[in-house]
Structures are given as C-alpha cells and as structure tokens.
Design an enzyme around this catalytic site. Structure first.
Site, PDB file in Angstrom:
ATOM      1  N   ASP A 192      -9.152 -28.050   9.587  1.00  0.00           N
ATOM      2  CA  ASP A 192     -10.248 -27.843  10.066  1.00  0.00           C
ATOM      3  C   ASP A 192     -10.075 -27.956  11.394  1.00  0.00           C
ATOM      4  O   ASP A 192     -10.280 -28.869  12.287  1.00  0.00           O
ATOM      5  CB  ASP A 192     -10.526 -29.028   9.930  1.00  0.00           C
ATOM      6  CG  ASP A 192     -12.484 -28.896   9.963  1.00  0.00           C
ATOM      7  OD1 ASP A 192     -13.437 -28.445   9.793  1.00  0.00           O
ATOM      8  OD2 ASP A 192     -12.543 -30.099  10.602  1.00  0.00           O
ATOM      9  N   GLY A 224     -23.886 -27.511  10.973  1.00  0.00           N
ATOM     10  CA  GLY A 224     -24.192 -29.185  10.829  1.00  0.00           C
ATOM     11  C   GLY A 224     -24.869 -30.004  11.628  1.00  0.00           C
ATOM     12  O   GLY A 224     -25.796 -29.685  12.286  1.00  0.00           O
ATOM     13  N   CYS A 244     -24.058 -31.152  15.213  1.00  0.00           N
ATOM     14  CA  CYS A 244     -23.297 -29.843  15.593  1.00  0.00           C
ATOM     15  C   CYS A 244     -23.749 -28.972  16.368  1.00  0.00           C
ATOM     16  O   CYS A 244     -25.466 -28.922  16.550  1.00  0.00           O
ATOM     17  CB  CYS A 244     -23.475 -28.811  14.693  1.00  0.00           C
ATOM     18  SG  CYS A 244     -22.577 -27.277  14.779  1.00  0.00           S
ATOM     19  N   ASP A 299     -20.074 -25.982   4.143  1.00  0.00           N
ATOM     20  CA  ASP A 299     -19.947 -27.331   4.643  1.00  0.00           C
ATOM     21  C   ASP A 299     -21.267 -27.409   5.683  1.00  0.00           C
ATOM     22  O   ASP A 299     -20.935 -26.240   6.988  1.00  0.00           O
ATOM     23  CB  ASP A 299     -19.104 -26.565   5.432  1.00  0.00           C
ATOM     24  CG  ASP A 299     -18.402 -27.661   6.022  1.00  0.00           C
ATOM     25  OD1 ASP A 299     -19.314 -29.456   6.872  1.00  0.00           O
ATOM     26  OD2 ASP A 299     -17.320 -28.141   7.510  1.00  0.00           O
ATOM     27  N   GLY A 300     -21.571 -27.913   5.575  1.00  0.00           N
ATOM     28  CA  GLY A 300     -22.768 -28.388   6.433  1.00  0.00           C
ATOM     29  C   GLY A 300     -24.511 -27.914   6.160  1.00  0.00           C
ATOM     30  O   GLY A 300     -24.296 -27.196   5.521  1.00  0.00           O
ATOM     31  N   GLY A 301     -25.893 -28.684   6.444  1.00  0.00           N
ATOM     32  CA  GLY A 301     -26.587 -27.366   6.808  1.00  0.00           C
ATOM     33  C   GLY A 301     -27.408 -28.247   5.823  1.00  0.00           C
ATOM     34  O   GLY A 301     -28.492 -27.921   5.947  1.00  0.00           O
ATOM     35  N   GLY A 342     -22.284 -34.359   5.636  1.00  0.00           N
ATOM     36  CA  GLY A 342     -22.213 -35.194   6.767  1.00  0.00           C
ATOM     37  C   GLY A 342     -23.343 -35.786   6.717  1.00  0.00           C
ATOM     38  O   GLY A 342     -23.473 -37.234   6.286  1.00  0.00           O
ATOM     39  N   ALA A 379     -17.529 -32.747  17.386  1.00  0.00           N
ATOM     40  CA  ALA A 379     -16.834 -32.305  18.753  1.00  0.00           C
ATOM     41  C   ALA A 379     -17.650 -32.890  19.840  1.00  0.00           C
ATOM     42  O   ALA A 379     -18.219 -32.593  20.951  1.00  0.00           O
ATOM     43  CB  ALA A 379     -17.054 -30.373  19.057  1.00  0.00           C
ATOM     44  N   SER A 390     -44.028 -25.518   1.744  1.00  0.00           N
ATOM     45  CA  SER A 390     -42.889 -25.860   0.189  1.00  0.00           C
ATOM     46  C   SER A 390     -41.726 -27.488   1.191  1.00  0.00           C
ATOM     47  O   SER A 390     -41.686 -28.507   0.709  1.00  0.00           O
ATOM     48  CB  SER A 390     -41.564 -25.259   0.244  1.00  0.00           C
ATOM     49  OG  SER A 390     -42.489 -23.354  -0.738  1.00  0.00           O
TER      50      SER A 390
HETATM   51  P1  XMP Z   1     -23.491 -31.876   8.316  1.00  0.00           P
HETATM   52  O1  XMP Z   1     -25.453 -30.687   7.444  1.00  0.00           O
HETATM   53  O2  XMP Z   1     -23.747 -32.199   6.294  1.00  0.00           O
HETATM   54  O3  XMP Z   1     -22.832 -31.133   8.470  1.00  0.00           O
HETATM   55  O4  XMP Z   1     -23.884 -33.011   9.004  1.00  0.00           O
HETATM   56  C1  XMP Z   1     -21.654 -31.358   8.253  1.00  0.00           C
HETATM   57  C2  XMP Z   1     -20.063 -30.545   9.059  1.00  0.00           C
HETATM   58  O5  XMP Z   1     -20.456 -30.199  10.002  1.00  0.00           O
HETATM   59  C3  XMP Z   1     -19.915 -30.437  11.223  1.00  0.00           C
HETATM   60  N1  XMP Z   1     -19.656 -30.758  12.255  1.00  0.00           N
HETATM   61  C4  XMP Z   1     -19.882 -30.046  13.547  1.00  0.00           C
HETATM   62  N2  XMP Z   1     -19.587 -29.024  14.176  1.00  0.00           N
HETATM   63  N3  XMP Z   1     -19.502 -29.158  16.625  1.00  0.00           N
HETATM   64  C5  XMP Z   1     -19.383 -28.549  15.206  1.00  0.00           C
HETATM   65  O6  XMP Z   1     -19.990 -27.447  15.444  1.00  0.00           O
HETATM   66  C6  XMP Z   1     -19.852 -30.819  15.945  1.00  0.00           C
HETATM   67  O7  XMP Z   1     -19.189 -31.899  16.846  1.00  0.00           O
HETATM   68  C7  XMP Z   1     -19.314 -31.137  14.537  1.00  0.00           C
HETATM   69  N4  XMP Z   1     -19.126 -31.911  13.824  1.00  0.00           N
HETATM   70  C8  XMP Z   1     -19.069 -32.038  12.163  1.00  0.00           C
HETATM   71  C9  XMP Z   1     -18.447 -29.805   9.763  1.00  0.00           C
HETATM   72  O8  XMP Z   1     -17.982 -29.131   9.341  1.00  0.00           O
HETATM   73  C10 XMP Z   1     -19.125 -31.087   9.038  1.00  0.00           C
HETATM   74  O9  XMP Z   1     -18.352 -30.955   7.797  1.00  0.00           O
END
Ligand code: XMP
Length: 493
Positions: free
Chosen positions: A254, A308, A311, A343-345, A366, A404, A490
C-alpha cells in the site's frame, strides 16, 4: 450509454439510482447472497474491508471483520524496522479461533506442574496435550487439573490419561466432531494418527464460534483470515516475509502512488521472495494504473487517490480522480480479471452500494469505522458545549488520522524530536481529527449490510453479484445524475 463519459468528474454524491421492480422476498442479510472476492483466491461472504490505518485496524477490528464475513488489513503504522508489533497483531487474529488445532501446545509426560503453569501463562491456552518422547498422546492437562497443586507434582499424576479420553483416529469434519462431542458430552477431542501420534485437537469453544459466525472468513484450518499492509521500500520485504510466516493470508503493498516504478520494483522483489502469496497492490485511480498492476500479476487492486476521509492529497497536490470515475476507469481496464477494492470516500451507507456498482468487488472503510470500540487508541473525555442547553458536558472521543498525517508519520519514523519545519518538509497528506467514541463496530457493519440488502431490493436484483450484472448491462436504466438542488434534497438533512 458510454458509462465512462457519463461519470467523468463524478463521485458518489453525484448520483441516485432509479428503483426497479423488487424481486427478493426479504431484505434480511442472512437470506441475500453478498458473496464477492477480496482477491483472486480469497472469497468473502460480505464485501466489507477495514482500512490499514493505525487508528482503524489492529487485531480487535480485523477479528470482528473476519467473523462478520469481511476482512481487515492490519496497518504497517509501526516504526520502521520494528516488525514484531505487526506480527503480534496478525498472530492474535489467527489465534482467536480454530477449526482443528493442528499444532496444539504440548507438554512432556515427565514434566512438572510448574512447567505446565509456565506454558499456560505464556501461551494463554488452558489445555495442554501430554505427549511421550515420540509425540504419542498420553493425556490432556487442563487449568483445572493443576489448580492448587504443588509445583513439583508430575504432569502424569494430574492429567486425564488417554484411556479415559474420547479420542478420534484420523481427521474428521467439524460437523462429525460436533456430533461426536455432543454425544459423548466432551469439550475437547484429541485427534491421533494410527500410530498414536498427535494429529490435532478440536475444542467445543471453537465449534461454538463457528456456529455463531456462519459467514466468517476462515482459512483451510478454520482460523480467521487477515491481511497485512507493507510499504514498497525500507523494511517492506522483511516485513512481508515475517507477516506471511505469522499467518497473514494476504499481503497488501500500500503506497500513495501505486502506479509507479517503486511499486514495480516492490512487486518483483516480493514475488521473487514469496512466490504465489496473495498480493494486493495500490493505490491507483486510472485505467493505465490498473492495467499496470494487472500486468504485474497482482491478485487485487486497491483503487482510490484522495477520496479518503483522513486524506488531504487533493488539497495539497491537486492530483486525484473522483472516486466513481476512478472505479469505472479501473473496472473497464481490467474487466473481471482481477478484483478491485474501492478504497475511500464512503461517508454514508448508500455509497457502499454505489462503490460496488461502479466497479468495486469490496469496499474499504476507514472513517466509517472511526471511533468504534475496536479501533486502537485511547478514549479521551473532552468538554463540549451543548448548543441547546448551553451546558458543558464531557464527551468521549477517539482520534482518527490519515496515515500520511503528521502525527502518523512522526510515530512511524520515530521523529519525536523533529521540529515543525522538518515535519512540514515531509509533505503531510493527511488529517488528524477527534471523533465521538461509539459502540461496537459489529453494529455499524450490521446496519451497513442491511442497507446494502435494501439497495439490492430497490435495484431489482437477487444478490449483490446480480445487482452489478444488471447495472453494467444497462447503466442508463439506473443512473440519475443530480442537480445541485436534487443533491441537497437527497443528502442534506
Ligand atoms: P475513508 O474515506 O473510508 O478512506 O476514511 C480510507 C482510506 O483513506 C486513505 N488514506 C489516506 N490517503 N492521505 C491520503 O492521501 C492519508 O493520510 C491517508 N490515510 C488514509 C487510505 O486509502 C484509506 O484506506
């Protein structure tokens, strides 16, 4: 319809889905098939994955995820070179339950109670298999057998000897074992080879766990499955080898920018050392990125640059692809050849269904799990001014942070003494926030699955896989792009 053109520049909140004729008799998650693939060879009964973040997934979170039919990815947020803590988390998940314990803890028949006590304390197990010098079963010794007994007493004096045990010769299915153990009213069933050597041990406790979690993600030995994240440089190879040896079922390389030469090198080196291990790589967000990883033979691709919750990549670099477009690009690029992890969003449960429709085989979460009991980290009480009563109350919070973020990077790199300038130079791409502490994550997962099943019903499908097939065969029938007013109607409450 050109789906990619239609979703260009769009993400989850840009769409609603048009309801179709419902065909399922019930929306109960125990009756609707949500089977999917995490990697080529790791199927899941539930499409939910917990993110490899140091404020989200450690053993407690990963165990619940696997019990519920998903999987957790243990983060690599430990100091560089400090691999043992991640290994300990993996081992803890692998130890929580078994089918047949093929390597039960044993003690020599000539041992003393002091030895048995030490072994029980050290391993946390309450039953030892007593063996002779040729590993032949001699008896069982439990915590109860040694309570209040002088330390110098011999093991053989206190154990239940083999002739008083119910023992099965050869291997046995868990169903047959349960039958036998119920009939004989026993809690432990040792298995032996025809020559009497120990083959394994089955415990009633494990059988109950199997019954309680019918959708659980288990390996061939009945243990929960778990994945482990590694980086692409530094200690990554050693880390990958050690977590693999500790039983990690999947390794996830990752890094923030997975479509890179660094990733290419890392995959090659890892494959060279660990051969056909289940390997996930990411993150990417474009068709070129997905094809790049597919060509390198990975077993799943993690998709998402910048969506994320923790993020700030898009704010600080302006690079990224809106998550729905990213998923569609990657799905069109790889077809069904390799599973995608969205992954994410995901900020609300409705987006789980969308993540799946637009191309994800699983959804990695996350922030959706932030603050739950199973997340690592302290709960702290913070004073909060209640707007209505104007009273200050103390509310429990937990920390959620991007991997990060400055805090996470500082911990990982052991930079306790670094000044603000030096930390800034690291180019943090993550946030650190306090979120209200919540209850168990199981409740969050259950709600999410109920909502996913409702989405399947609205979508006129019988199962999760069926929903996606129907969507991709005619996306026009489903997709409503929202005006600003429709988005407010919505999602703003
Ligand atoms: P969610 O939206 O579910 O996303 O909280 C989880 C994902 O966010 C990513 N992630 C990061 N991306 N800087 C980033 O650019 C970061 O510090 C960071 N921390 C997590 C990662 O892909 C995670 O699974």
């Amino acid at each position: 319809m050109d789906l990619l053109q239609f979703v260009r520049g769009c993400t989850f909140d840009d769409f609603l889905l048009t309801p179709q004729l419902g065909v399922v008799p019930s929306r109960d998650p125990s009756t609707i098939d949500l089977t999917t693939r995490f990697t080529s060879r790791v199927p899941l009964r539930r499409p939910i994955v917990s993110a490899n973040m140091d404020t989200i997934t450690r053993a407690a979170m990963a165990s619940v995820l696997a019990e519920e039919g998903g999987i957790g990815v243990i983060d690599r947020g430990f100091r560089t070179g400090d691999i043992a803590p991640q290994v300990a988390e993996i081992s803890a998940v692998k130890r929580t339950q078994h089918g047949i314990i093929t390597d039960p803890h044993t003690i020599d028949e000539h041992g003393r109670i002091a030895d048995a006590r030490r072994l029980m304390d050290h391993t946390g197990v309450g039953t030892l298999v007593v063996i002779d010098a040729r590993r032949r079963l001699q008896g069982l010794l439990t915590e109860r057998d040694i309570r209040f007994v002088p330390a110098t007493t011999g093991v053989a004096e206190r154990m239940t000897p083999r002739d008083r045990l119910v023992v099965h010769t050869g291997t046995i299915s868990l169903a047959d074992a349960e039958h036998l153990m119920t009939r004989q009213k026993i809690k432990k069933l040792p298995l032996v080879n025809p020559d009497g050597t120990v083959l394994g041990l089955i415990t009633a406790k494990d059988l109950v766990k199997h019954r309680d979690h019918p959708f659980a993600t288990r390996d061939s030995r009945g243990r929960l499955q778990v994945a482990a994240a590694v980086g692409a440089t530094g200690d990554f190879l050693e880390r990958a080898i050690e977590v693999h040896n500790a039983g990690a079922d999947v390794i996830v390389i990752d890094i923030a920018h997975g479509h890179s030469l660094v990733m290419d090198q890392a995959i090659q080196r890892l494959r060279h050392r660990l051969g056909s291990v289940e390997l996930v790589a990411g993150n990417v967000a474009t068709s070129d990125g997905a094809r790049f990883l597919l060509d390198r033979g990975v077993d799943a691709i993690k998709v998402g640059i910048g969506p994320g919750g923790g993020c700030t990549t898009r704010l600080t670099t302006n690079f990224g692809v809106p998550q729905v477009e990213a998923l569609v690009q990657c799905r069109l690029a790889v077809g069904d050849r390799v599973p995608l992890i969205a992954d994410g969003g995901v900020k609300r449960d409705g987006s789980v269904a969308e993540a799946f429709l637009f191309g994800g085989d699983t959804v990695m979460l996350g922030s959706a799990f932030a603050g739950t009991e199973e997340t690592p980290g302290e709960t702290v009480l913070k004073p909060v001014l209640m707007p209505e009563s104007q009273k200050i109350v103390r509310v429990p919070f937990k920390v959620f942070r991007g991997m990060a973020s400055i805090g996470a990077v500082r911990d990982r790199l052991d930079l306790e003494d670094a000044g603000a300038r030096e930390l800034e130079a690291l180019g943090a791409e993550g946030l650190e926030v306090s979120v209200p502490a919540r209850g168990p994550v199981r409740a969050v997962i259950h709600d999410m699955l109920k909502h996913l099943c409702s989405a399947i019903s609205y979508g006129g499908a019988e199962s999760l896989a069926d929903l996606r097939t129907k969507f991709w065969s005619n996306p026009e029938q489903y997709l409503v792009r929202l005006s600003r007013a429709a988005r407010a109607e919505s999602f703003e409450r």
